[in-house]
Motif scaffolding. Structure first.
Motif, PDB file in Angstrom:
ATOM      1  N   VAL A 134       0.855  -1.185   0.000  1.00  0.00           N
ATOM      2  CA  VAL A 134       0.000   0.000   0.000  1.00  0.00           C
ATOM      3  C   VAL A 134       0.890   1.235   0.000  1.00  0.00           C
ATOM      4  CG1 VAL A 134      -1.877   1.213   1.165  1.00  0.00           C
ATOM      5  CG2 VAL A 134      -1.702  -1.285   1.350  1.00  0.00           C
ATOM      6  N   THR A 135       0.694   2.126  -0.975  1.00  0.00           N
ATOM      7  CA  THR A 135       1.495   3.345  -1.044  1.00  0.00           C
ATOM      8  C   THR A 135       0.610   4.531  -1.391  1.00  0.00           C
ATOM      9  OG1 THR A 135       2.054   3.494  -3.412  1.00  0.00           O
ATOM     10  CG2 THR A 135       3.291   1.892  -2.097  1.00  0.00           C
ATOM     11  N   ALA A 136       1.212   5.698  -1.379  1.00  0.00           N
ATOM     12  CA  ALA A 136       0.564   6.867  -1.959  1.00  0.00           C
ATOM     13  C   ALA A 136       0.486   6.691  -3.468  1.00  0.00           C
ATOM     14  CB  ALA A 136       1.355   8.128  -1.604  1.00  0.00           C
ATOM     15  N   ARG A 137      -0.366   7.495  -4.103  1.00  0.00           N
ATOM     16  CA  ARG A 137      -0.537   7.388  -5.545  1.00  0.00           C
ATOM     17  C   ARG A 137       0.625   8.044  -6.288  1.00  0.00           C
ATOM     18  NH1 ARG A 137      -6.540   9.722  -5.352  1.00  0.00           N
ATOM     19  NH2 ARG A 137      -5.411  11.047  -3.902  1.00  0.00           N
ATOM     20  N   VAL A 138       0.607   7.914  -7.608  1.00  0.00           N
ATOM     21  CA  VAL A 138       1.734   8.353  -8.438  1.00  0.00           C
ATOM     22  C   VAL A 138       1.384   9.652  -9.163  1.00  0.00           C
ATOM     23  CG1 VAL A 138       3.136   7.769 -10.456  1.00  0.00           C
ATOM     24  CG2 VAL A 138       2.578   6.013  -8.761  1.00  0.00           C
ATOM     25  N   GLY A 139       2.322  10.591  -9.181  1.00  0.00           N
ATOM     26  CA  GLY A 139       2.221  11.751 -10.061  1.00  0.00           C
ATOM     27  C   GLY A 139       1.185  12.790  -9.696  1.00  0.00           C
ATOM     28  N   ILE A 140       0.876  12.933  -8.410  1.00  0.00           N
ATOM     29  CA  ILE A 140      -0.099  13.953  -8.011  1.00  0.00           C
ATOM     30  C   ILE A 140       0.517  14.856  -6.942  1.00  0.00           C
ATOM     31  CG2 ILE A 140      -2.125  12.563  -8.575  1.00  0.00           C
ATOM     32  CD1 ILE A 140      -2.370  11.911  -5.613  1.00  0.00           C
ATOM     33  N   ARG A 141      -0.021  16.062  -6.818  1.00  0.00           N
ATOM     34  CA  ARG A 141       0.422  16.997  -5.776  1.00  0.00           C
ATOM     35  C   ARG A 141      -0.560  17.039  -4.626  1.00  0.00           C
ATOM     36  NH1 ARG A 141       2.757  22.343  -9.033  1.00  0.00           N
ATOM     37  NH2 ARG A 141       4.442  21.272 -10.138  1.00  0.00           N
ATOM     38  N   GLU A 142      -1.829  17.294  -4.963  1.00  0.00           N
ATOM     39  CA  GLU A 142      -2.857  17.342  -3.924  1.00  0.00           C
ATOM     40  C   GLU A 142      -3.283  15.907  -3.572  1.00  0.00           C
ATOM     41  OE1 GLU A 142      -3.588  20.141  -2.549  1.00  0.00           O
ATOM     42  OE2 GLU A 142      -2.491  21.372  -3.993  1.00  0.00           O
ATOM     43  N   GLY A 143      -3.480  15.665  -2.302  1.00  0.00           N
ATOM     44  CA  GLY A 143      -3.880  14.329  -1.881  1.00  0.00           C
ATOM     45  C   GLY A 143      -2.768  13.306  -1.983  1.00  0.00           C
ATOM     46  N   ARG A 144      -1.526  13.770  -2.052  1.00  0.00           N
ATOM     47  CA  ARG A 144      -0.415  12.841  -2.276  1.00  0.00           C
ATOM     48  C   ARG A 144      -0.097  11.985  -1.060  1.00  0.00           C
ATOM     49  NH1 ARG A 144       1.503  18.012  -2.089  1.00  0.00           N
ATOM     50  NH2 ARG A 144       3.059  18.538  -0.499  1.00  0.00           N
ATOM     51  N   ASN A 145      -0.681  12.320   0.093  1.00  0.00           N
ATOM     52  CA  ASN A 145      -0.446  11.523   1.293  1.00  0.00           C
ATOM     53  C   ASN A 145      -1.455  10.401   1.474  1.00  0.00           C
ATOM     54  OD1 ASN A 145      -2.423  13.554   1.711  1.00  0.00           O
ATOM     55  ND2 ASN A 145      -2.278  13.232   3.930  1.00  0.00           N
ATOM     56  N   LEU A 146      -2.467  10.332   0.600  1.00  0.00           N
ATOM     57  CA  LEU A 146      -3.498   9.301   0.781  1.00  0.00           C
ATOM     58  C   LEU A 146      -2.973   7.945   0.299  1.00  0.00           C
ATOM     59  CD1 LEU A 146      -6.621  11.301  -0.447  1.00  0.00           C
ATOM     60  CD2 LEU A 146      -6.075  10.644   1.906  1.00  0.00           C
ATOM     61  N   PRO A 147      -3.086   6.909   1.105  1.00  0.00           N
ATOM     62  CA  PRO A 147      -2.549   5.590   0.745  1.00  0.00           C
ATOM     63  C   PRO A 147      -3.526   4.797  -0.110  1.00  0.00           C
ATOM     64  CG  PRO A 147      -3.398   5.523   2.969  1.00  0.00           C
ATOM     65  CD  PRO A 147      -3.577   6.943   2.500  1.00  0.00           C
ATOM     66  N   TRP A 148      -3.749   5.235  -1.323  1.00  0.00           N
ATOM     67  CA  TRP A 148      -4.788   4.666  -2.174  1.00  0.00           C
ATOM     68  C   TRP A 148      -4.227   3.984  -3.419  1.00  0.00           C
ATOM     69  CZ3 TRP A 148      -9.116   8.996  -2.126  1.00  0.00           C
ATOM     70  CH2 TRP A 148      -9.671   9.053  -0.834  1.00  0.00           C
ATOM     71  N   ARG A 149      -2.978   3.591  -3.394  1.00  0.00           N
ATOM     72  CA  ARG A 149      -2.388   2.792  -4.472  1.00  0.00           C
ATOM     73  C   ARG A 149      -2.066   1.417  -3.916  1.00  0.00           C
ATOM     74  NH1 ARG A 149       3.478   2.534  -5.914  1.00  0.00           N
ATOM     75  NH2 ARG A 149       3.691   1.632  -8.008  1.00  0.00           N
ATOM     76  N   PHE A 150      -2.455   0.388  -4.660  1.00  0.00           N
ATOM     77  CA  PHE A 150      -2.267  -0.987  -4.202  1.00  0.00           C
ATOM     78  C   PHE A 150      -1.537  -1.776  -5.286  1.00  0.00           C
ATOM     79  CE2 PHE A 150      -6.121   0.808  -2.440  1.00  0.00           C
ATOM     80  CZ  PHE A 150      -5.976   0.586  -1.078  1.00  0.00           C
TER      81      PHE A 150
END
Length: 212
Positions: free
Chosen positions: A173-189
């Protein structure tokens, strides 16, 4: 025979849906009218991201993101595409109609039809064929104009559930790729250690657990 996931399956929290898609199968069916035999291109889903615009700064910050989030406010279980840096990215809408939410399919591990995929997208290393969201779109020969708005269980493109849910120890589980806003949300699996996961670095360090 396993049935494709129905549109109703996606009428919920995209974070949970994304996590549970890992290990499932993306199926692309290419009809061959000349031989009357179709060609199947399939791959195991090894990387996904969730977007949940009512609570997601990545969707609501700026006019570009606001316009893009509006494209997701369609019935759940509908295919759609984002365009990033001129390349189409495959998504499926989530939650109820009128709410902007989706799952982005970021990478697959090819199973069937590798030769045809290489025809659509010639690469030197097979690993580079579908280890990114735009790469898999091209490798599967997807035309956004023909796929956008189709139900997620359409014959030409659909999703099969995983044979069994992946245990937590197999999921990173990680943060998403290539974004600035919301970059701390752990929504990449991702499937932990799978070589077909995209090489892109998450926007922040490894997150501990998905947001509720």
């Amino acid at each position: 025979m396993t049935a494709p996931l129905p549109p109703a399956h996606f009428a919920g929290n995209p974070v949970e849906i994304a996590r549970n898609l890992l290990g499932g199968t993306l199926v692309r069916y290419l009809p061959d009218h000349e031989n009357r035999v179709g060609i199947r291109l399939t791959g195991t889903i090894v990387e996904v991201e969730a977007y949940d615009c009512p609570r997601d700064p990545a969707c609501t910050a700026g006019r570009f993101h606001a316009a893009r989030s509006a494209d997701m406010a369609i019935p759940p279980g509908t295919w759609l595409f984002w365009t990033a840096h001129g390349h189409p990215l495959l998504q499926v809408a989530c939650r109820e109609q009128g709410v902007s939410a989706s799952v982005l399919i970021r990478a697959i591990q090819p199973l069937e039809g590798l030769g045809q995929m290489l025809t659509f997208r010639p690469v030197t290393r097979e690993r580079d064929l579908t280890n990114g969201p735009a790469k898999l779109v091209y490798a599967l020969g997807l035309d956004p104009a023909q796929i956008s708005g189709r139900p997620v269980n359409a014959p030409e493109l659909h999703l099969l559930p995983p044979p069994a849910p992946l245990p937590d120890e197999m999921v990173e589980v990680t943060a998403r790729v290539g974004i600035r806003e919301g970059r701390n949300l752990p929504w990449r699996f991702t499937v932990r250690g799978n070589p077909w996961v995209s090489p892109a670095a998450p926007s922040m360090d490894l997150a501990l657990s998905p947001a509720e």
